[in-house]
Write an enzyme that holds these catalytic residues in place. Structure first.
Site, PDB file in Angstrom:
ATOM      1  CD  GLU A  55      -0.126  -4.464   9.133  1.00 31.38           C
ATOM      2  OE1 GLU A  55       0.816  -5.218   9.417  1.00 31.38           O
ATOM      3  OE2 GLU A  55      -0.525  -4.276   7.975  1.00 31.38           O
ATOM      4  CB  SER A  87      -0.876   0.034   1.257  1.00 31.97           C
ATOM      5  OG  SER A  87      -1.584  -1.161   1.387  1.00 31.97           O
TER       6      SER A  87
HETATM    7  C1  FAD Z   1      -5.792  -3.972   0.873  1.00 23.49           C
HETATM    8  C2  FAD Z   1      -4.510  -4.677   1.245  1.00 23.49           C
HETATM    9  C3  FAD Z   1      -3.400  -3.929   1.581  1.00 23.49           C
HETATM   10  C4  FAD Z   1      -2.215  -4.581   1.933  1.00 23.49           C
HETATM   11  N1  FAD Z   1      -1.134  -3.780   2.229  1.00 23.49           N
HETATM   12  C5  FAD Z   1       0.053  -4.381   2.508  1.00 23.49           C
HETATM   13  C6  FAD Z   1       1.214  -3.574   2.722  1.00 23.49           C
HETATM   14  O1  FAD Z   1       1.156  -2.342   2.678  1.00 23.49           O
HETATM   15  N2  FAD Z   1       2.374  -4.175   2.960  1.00 23.49           N
HETATM   16  C7  FAD Z   1       2.493  -5.535   3.036  1.00 23.49           C
HETATM   17  O2  FAD Z   1       3.594  -6.011   3.308  1.00 23.49           O
HETATM   18  N3  FAD Z   1       1.412  -6.337   2.816  1.00 23.49           N
HETATM   19  C8  FAD Z   1       0.200  -5.785   2.545  1.00 23.49           C
HETATM   20  N4  FAD Z   1      -0.914  -6.566   2.305  1.00 23.49           N
HETATM   21  C9  FAD Z   1      -0.719  -8.032   2.287  1.00 23.49           C
HETATM   22  C10 FAD Z   1      -1.401  -8.786   3.414  1.00 23.49           C
HETATM   23  O3  FAD Z   1      -0.728  -8.576   4.634  1.00 23.49           O
HETATM   24  C11 FAD Z   1      -1.391 -10.268   2.997  1.00 23.49           C
HETATM   25  O4  FAD Z   1      -2.227 -10.362   1.854  1.00 23.49           O
HETATM   26  C12 FAD Z   1      -1.915 -11.179   4.085  1.00 23.49           C
HETATM   27  O5  FAD Z   1      -0.967 -11.277   5.119  1.00 23.49           O
HETATM   28  C13 FAD Z   1      -2.269 -12.585   3.557  1.00 23.49           C
HETATM   29  O6  FAD Z   1      -1.213 -13.161   2.885  1.00 23.49           O
HETATM   30  P1  FAD Z   1      -1.424 -13.840   1.442  1.00 23.49           P
HETATM   31  O7  FAD Z   1      -2.165 -12.847   0.594  1.00 23.49           O
HETATM   32  O8  FAD Z   1      -0.091 -14.321   0.981  1.00 23.49           O
HETATM   33  O9  FAD Z   1      -2.391 -15.069   1.673  1.00 23.49           O
HETATM   34  P2  FAD Z   1      -1.995 -16.539   2.143  1.00 23.49           P
HETATM   35  O10 FAD Z   1      -1.090 -16.440   3.308  1.00 23.49           O
HETATM   36  O11 FAD Z   1      -1.523 -17.301   0.959  1.00 23.49           O
HETATM   37  O12 FAD Z   1      -3.392 -17.090   2.629  1.00 23.49           O
HETATM   38  C14 FAD Z   1      -4.343 -17.657   1.740  1.00 23.49           C
HETATM   39  C15 FAD Z   1      -5.495 -18.200   2.572  1.00 23.49           C
HETATM   40  O13 FAD Z   1      -5.039 -19.246   3.452  1.00 23.49           O
HETATM   41  C16 FAD Z   1      -5.372 -18.933   4.801  1.00 23.49           C
HETATM   42  N5  FAD Z   1      -4.305 -19.399   5.715  1.00 23.49           N
HETATM   43  C17 FAD Z   1      -2.969 -19.235   5.555  1.00 23.49           C
HETATM   44  N6  FAD Z   1      -2.305 -19.748   6.628  1.00 23.49           N
HETATM   45  C18 FAD Z   1      -3.254 -20.232   7.473  1.00 23.49           C
HETATM   46  C19 FAD Z   1      -3.213 -20.871   8.752  1.00 23.49           C
HETATM   47  N7  FAD Z   1      -2.056 -21.106   9.367  1.00 23.49           N
HETATM   48  N8  FAD Z   1      -4.397 -21.222   9.330  1.00 23.49           N
HETATM   49  C20 FAD Z   1      -5.590 -20.985   8.714  1.00 23.49           C
HETATM   50  N9  FAD Z   1      -5.692 -20.384   7.501  1.00 23.49           N
HETATM   51  C21 FAD Z   1      -4.544 -20.019   6.894  1.00 23.49           C
HETATM   52  C22 FAD Z   1      -5.457 -17.416   4.831  1.00 23.49           C
HETATM   53  O14 FAD Z   1      -6.217 -16.961   5.914  1.00 23.49           O
HETATM   54  C23 FAD Z   1      -6.112 -17.139   3.481  1.00 23.49           C
HETATM   55  O15 FAD Z   1      -7.516 -17.304   3.547  1.00 23.49           O
HETATM   56  C24 FAD Z   1      -2.122  -5.985   1.946  1.00 23.49           C
HETATM   57  C25 FAD Z   1      -3.251  -6.745   1.600  1.00 23.49           C
HETATM   58  C26 FAD Z   1      -4.431  -6.106   1.251  1.00 23.49           C
HETATM   59  C27 FAD Z   1      -5.615  -6.945   0.871  1.00 23.49           C
END
Ligand code: FAD
Length: 403
Positions: free
Chosen positions: A240, A157
């Site tokens: 955060e 972001s």
């Molecule tokens: C609007 C927005 C702004 C963002 N801004 C930033 C930013 O500024 N900087 C930054 O660094 N990141 C940012 N993010 C990233 C955000 O922190 C990650 O998308 C988030 O941590 C999820 O990681 P992932 O997308 O890799 O999903 P994954 O980790 O691949 O997860 C996929 C699915 O599996 C589930 N899952 C994964 N592990 C487990 C577990 N152990 N138990 C149960 N369920 C599980 C998750 O809940 C999810 O439903 C942003 C995301 C959004 C949507």
């Protein structure tokens, strides 16, 4: 110095207002003077925007300034700096880092972003693969020199607006994943930083992919010890969740506001069934708001804890339920969308646009800052004391993990 109590803070705030009358002072100059008077975040140390006063007394200053019409900074524009970078720099930065970064951050002269998530490291953030390799450096612990950073970050972001980033990178792949990470401050204008927009479901590109190619970070911009990055990052992540889920709001200040107003102003849209749902959500939104207030009071006497995860969870669920109800209430009108123009917004304003925007944007609330599923795990383990998820990667070198 006199002990800092509410009366003393009120006096200092009035002195600030007398010396810099808001009506005759540029807003940026007023904010700088406020920081220098120690009235930015009163619990920070003297000289760094604070007065070492109890955090709970910030409200005394804020109320005085609001009543006088003084300008404030805009947390929607500088939220990552205020909510995440600042407490981390305060907790782990050197004196020089604190002096260099905190003032422009608080005033809003410098926007920050967070280079944490990667394509293969989101919920499992400690799996990250961006590498930082030290070049040069001397001294007992190899201080000095530069770090050369290569890798890809995602969902960043505000990267397109940011001057600085908080960044975590792997500095020792031979250690287990949580132990080989180091925390840096990255100059977003440095050669090798490539920011590319990612268009999201709302049509806007609030966030970006960031490619880092041979980016040079001086060792003076390392935050905390080499290899201690996970500990430092946990401070950022706890803050955060509090800052996403716990923004201070007046009653009906969140997403419940627009739908409640529509309800009052458009009796022809009402049905009994929607009435019951709106009432239940209104009460829940108010409970969440007051819980946030209580959490802030707890913060005033300690550090953010796992309660912030609970609040962020309910913030995400409520926003999605409320915005869904608003779209239903509006019927056909709820299906219209105000603007599909591809924009790179400076602000994320949940309540300033149409119902369709709120509905789509709230989908991200259960992902950003940690997904709801993962936050439920944190609540289960750290609040309820239930057994932790099984982990077979704890003692394995990161380089040997299956990817
Ligand atoms: C609007 C927005 C702004 C963002 N801004 C930033 C930013 O500024 N900087 C930054 O660094 N990141 C940012 N993010 C990233 C955000 O922190 C990650 O998308 C988030 O941590 C999820 O990681 P992932 O997308 O890799 O999903 P994954 O980790 O691949 O997860 C996929 C699915 O599996 C589930 N899952 C994964 N592990 C487990 C577990 N152990 N138990 C149960 N369920 C599980 C998750 O809940 C999810 O439903 C942003 C995301 C959004 C949507």
């Amino acid at each position: 110095m006199n002990a800092i109590d509410a009366a003393e803070l009120r006096r200092r705030t009035r002195d600030l207002l007398a010396a810099h009358p808001p009506a005759d002072t540029e807003p940026a100059d007023f904010l700088k003077a406020r920081f220098d008077a120690g009235l930015a975040w009163v619990h920070f140390p003297a000289g760094l925007g604070g007065l070492d006063a109890p955090r709970s007394l910030q409200s005394v200053v804020d109320a005085e300034l609001a009543a006088s019409g003084a300008p404030d900074n805009d947390p929607r524009r500088i939220g990552i700096g205020l909510g995440m970078a600042a407490p981390t720099i305060l907790g782990f930065g050197t004196d020089e880092q604190k002096r260099r970064f905190l003032r422009p951050l608080w005033v809003g002269d410098e926007v920050w972003c967070q280079l944490f998530s990667e394509p293969g490291a989101g919920s499992d953030l400690a799996a990250l693969g961006t590498r930082a390799v030290r070049e040069g450096g001397s001294g007992a612990n190899g201080e000095g020199g530069d770090w050369i950073v290569n890798g890809q970050k995602v969902w960043t972001s505000s990267a397109h607006l940011a001057r600085w980033a908080i960044l975590i990178a792997r500095t020792d792949p031979a250690l287990p994943k949580h132990r080989g990470i180091t925390y840096f401050i990255c100059d977003m204008t440095a050669p090798g930083v490539d920011v590319r927009p990612l268009r999201q479901i709302t049509g806007e590109a609030e966030f970006n992919e960031v490619f880092l190619t041979d980016v040079r970070i001086p060792d003076a911009h390392r935050l905390g010890a080499v290899g201690d990055g996970w500990k430092v990052a946990r401070t950022t992540l706890m803050n955060e969740r509090v800052s996403i889920g716990g923004a201070r709001l007046p009653r009906e200040g969140g997403m419940i506001g627009p739908v409640s107003r529509t309800w009052r102003e458009r009796p022809e849209l009402r049905t009994h069934q929607l009435h019951q749902r709106l009432l239940a959500l209104w009460v829940e939104a108010e409970v969440a708001r007051l819980t946030g207030e209580r959490l802030r009071q707890q913060l005033a006497v300690g550090r953010p804890g796992p309660e912030g995860s609970g609040l962020k969870l309910s913030f995400a669920r409520l926003n999605q339920e409320i915005s869904g109800l608003e779209v239903e209430l509006l019927g056909d009108e709820g299906l219209l969308y105000d603007d599909w123009t591809m924009r790179r917004p400076e602000l994320v304003d949940f309540t300033g646009r149409e119902a369709g925007y709120r509905y789509l944007r709230s989908k991200g609330n259960s992902i950003e800052g940690g997904t709801s599923e993962v936050l439920l795990n944190i609540v289960a383990e750290r609040v309820l004391g239930l057994p932790a998820e099984p982990r077979d990667d704890k003692d394995v070198a990161w380089k040997d993990l299956a990817r």
